[in-house]
Write an enzyme that holds these catalytic residues in place. Sequence first.
Site, PDB file in Angstrom:
ATOM      1  N   LYS A  69       0.624  -1.336  -0.046  1.00  0.00           N
ATOM      2  CA  LYS A  69       0.124  -0.165  -0.123  1.00  0.00           C
ATOM      3  C   LYS A  69       0.758   1.154  -0.060  1.00  0.00           C
ATOM      4  O   LYS A  69       0.498   2.212  -0.555  1.00  0.00           O
ATOM      5  CB  LYS A  69      -0.852  -0.015   1.124  1.00  0.00           C
ATOM      6  N   GLU A 167     -10.892   6.035   5.109  1.00  0.00           N
ATOM      7  CA  GLU A 167     -11.085   5.121   6.396  1.00  0.00           C
ATOM      8  C   GLU A 167     -11.545   5.481   7.485  1.00  0.00           C
ATOM      9  O   GLU A 167     -12.428   5.008   8.133  1.00  0.00           O
ATOM     10  CB  GLU A 167      -9.658   4.683   6.570  1.00  0.00           C
ATOM     11  N   ASP A 189      -6.852   8.085  13.180  1.00  0.00           N
ATOM     12  CA  ASP A 189      -6.633   6.703  12.566  1.00  0.00           C
ATOM     13  C   ASP A 189      -5.252   6.385  12.260  1.00  0.00           C
ATOM     14  O   ASP A 189      -4.617   6.966  11.427  1.00  0.00           O
ATOM     15  CB  ASP A 189      -7.551   6.637  11.316  1.00  0.00           C
TER      16      ASP A 189
END
Lengths: 606, 245
Positions: A69, A167, A189
């Site tokens: 990623k 997200e 996050d």
Amino acid sequence: MTRIVGIDLGTTNSLIAYMDGQTPRVIAGRNERGMVSSVVAMTDNGLIVGDPAKEHLVRNPERTIYSVKRFMGKSLEDVSEELTYFPYKLQEQGGVIRIQIGDKTYSPPQISAMILRELKRRAEEHLGEDITKAVITVPAYFNDSQRQATKDAGLIAGLDVLRIINEPTAASLAYGLQKKTQGTIAVYDLGGGTFDISILKLKDGIFEVLATNGNTYLGGDDFDRTLVNLLLNEIREQHGCSLDQYPDQMQALRLEAERAKIRLSDEQKTMVVLELPSGHGVFRRQITRDQLEGLTTALVEQTLGPCRLALKDAGLQPAQIDEVVLVGGSTRMPLVRRRVQDLFGKVPHSELNPDEVVALGAAVQADILSGGTQDMLLLDVTPLSLGIETMGGVVSPLIRRNTTIPASAKEMFTTYVDGQTSVDIHILQGERELAQDNRSLARFQLKVPPLPAGVPRIEVMFLIDANGILHVTARDVRTGLTQSVEVKPSYGLSDEEVERMIGESFKFAAEDLKARQIIEARTEAEAIIKATEKALELGGHLIDSAETTAIKTALAELQAARAGDEHRGIRARIADLEKATHHLAEVLMDTSLKEALQNKKLSELT
Amino acid sequence: MTMDGTQKTPMKRSELQMARSMCWHCQSEITGEYFCEQCVKVQPLSKEMDYFTCLGLPRLLNIDLGALEAKFYELSRTFHPDFYQRKTESEQSISLGNSAMLNTAYRTLKDPIQRAEYLLRLEAGSAKDIRTSPPADLFEEILTLQEDLEAYRSASDQNPAAVARLRDKLTTDRELLEQRQREMDRRLFELFTRWDALHSRQSRTDPASPDFQKDATAVLKEMREILSNRTYLRNIVNDLTATTA
């Protein structure tokens, strides 16, 4: 109606979830684990994805890809600083990183697609239906290229990606669904590779993002590296051994550091043990939580700047935040919790599983799109300002960061020279004044009719859709004709490349199947081998020596076949062994064990 | 009210909202607010529609932010692409366009400064003669300040006392400018109220009368001046803050 699933495609772990009535659920694999390690191993027997691939990190480091990623939508230059940390070779082609495995190269979306296909398979097995549509989450601070790369990964995996959602906002959906909260919340996050902060206002089912900020290069991986670097130095000093020469040892060290970090979230001290290359002995070292915190304080501090900026953009003081929600595995670190609590002045919430909450939220969003949930609506923002390069390399902003999406802006273009037939346009994303300091998104050429300078008037519409992805259209104001705009992404795969990769992915799927069949056959072989050994132990005296020899021969043959790569061979030897032990099983049942073993096959006798 | 049609009568919203009076899909006449009553297809918002109309507000400057937000949420639920996922491509495209316009309208009206600037653009026709260059005195002041800033930036460490003096002067200057910003904002909000009063009087005073036009133009002109000076001030204050921080 076709089902839409929600996918959290994470740096370290990925999950797939669906809406079961009113409740989002993560789909667990056969191992009961909801998470699939985001690791892909290209073995001689084909592809292995997920947890079984993790053991190849040490065994086969040059052919096992993790944390892909971090490379999505990036050029080689973007990741130059961390190249040394990765055991595999990276190249660049057409602005896109290619990972070299043997004589083949793979783009990050292709690797991500392998993980997506594994998740897809898991869902298909669980739900008993084809899965073709998905919502995939990305870090809120992902730019256009990174979002597009994620969409490409979905396409390559055979998934129609109906929506890319952020997200932290996905997490807020899952959180809001459960808690029915109203007010202002901050979602912090911190995942395996990325950090996001989003400030949202929740009111009557509307989830309005007020501001977002973050760092797509800051996460658990970076925490591990501080520890890895410390240990590397100590091993060099104490054992005279430079581990960086050994890719397998480096991976073992990285995994050991990660595990130690995780343990230190619950314990005050822990032991790191690593077997060094032959002749160098074993490295042992105790690490305390204080030491880890000393190493990682600077990284945690780096998350607070974006938090303050997001608050400022939202026009809020920390005290005006009603609730703080923690998302991502790295928020389990006590240091992170303390610093977040200090900043916002309140104890952050963590009752929802920080590993699962994003996937659950993606499932909720999927349900909204499929017409199920209708009372919730997410209004997200674009994380970065969008602009075009003007004379002198200065950026002229068109859509400011934290603008609610969908968002559009129009700009009029004309010519400077008589008879000029095209205008070059360079689109950028970022907050800096100069084009060169921002992220180049794409370039395109406007076609203009040859007229005196300043006469042509071409209106260009820049539209950021609900996925945060840019679309460009142009219209000649004089004629009213629209023209198609061929946008060449600066850091992305072309449509043709994606097409080709979709084709190739079918081939991978076949290899994937082969590898899975071997793994399954081996697992079954192991079970029956254990069962047979136990049966011999329990009932060996009840059968004659010829039978014992036959069983032992069949056992040895299965053990030999298990080491091979032919799942059919393994299956045949399993059948042989079952036949050879048939009588033994009967005898065992006839004895005092009969009651306990009634109606059971020998293989269940473990 | 005049009968020659030059003055717009306040039309019913539904008449303004549609891009055309005919449904793009079934060609029947549109009578509903955002959807065709015959085929229930969503209709594109007119590109000519102003943001006040879009959000159901009169063209005034003091607005009820709670009502604005409620209307924005309501229309978001009407137009957001999330609710058009299973519809045709044409409907999805209309939903996207309508949502983008709605978001721009809300963002513009939510912020008082952007709201006033937008109103000035809308009213530009009736206030063409408004000057946009900064007044000479402010311009002079800013130039002087920029010279001081430059001197401060290039000042060497060899004379810390002089640097400190310069720094103090710049800080004082900044505080004075911030005071002026606050005064400007106060005056701006007074003008908001005047504009609104003028327009709620509209039903009693003839809007075409020279008196009304003169008053309205004066308000617009002063607002434009303040807004443009405000931008110059904000830029120099930001510079001062960044440099002396």
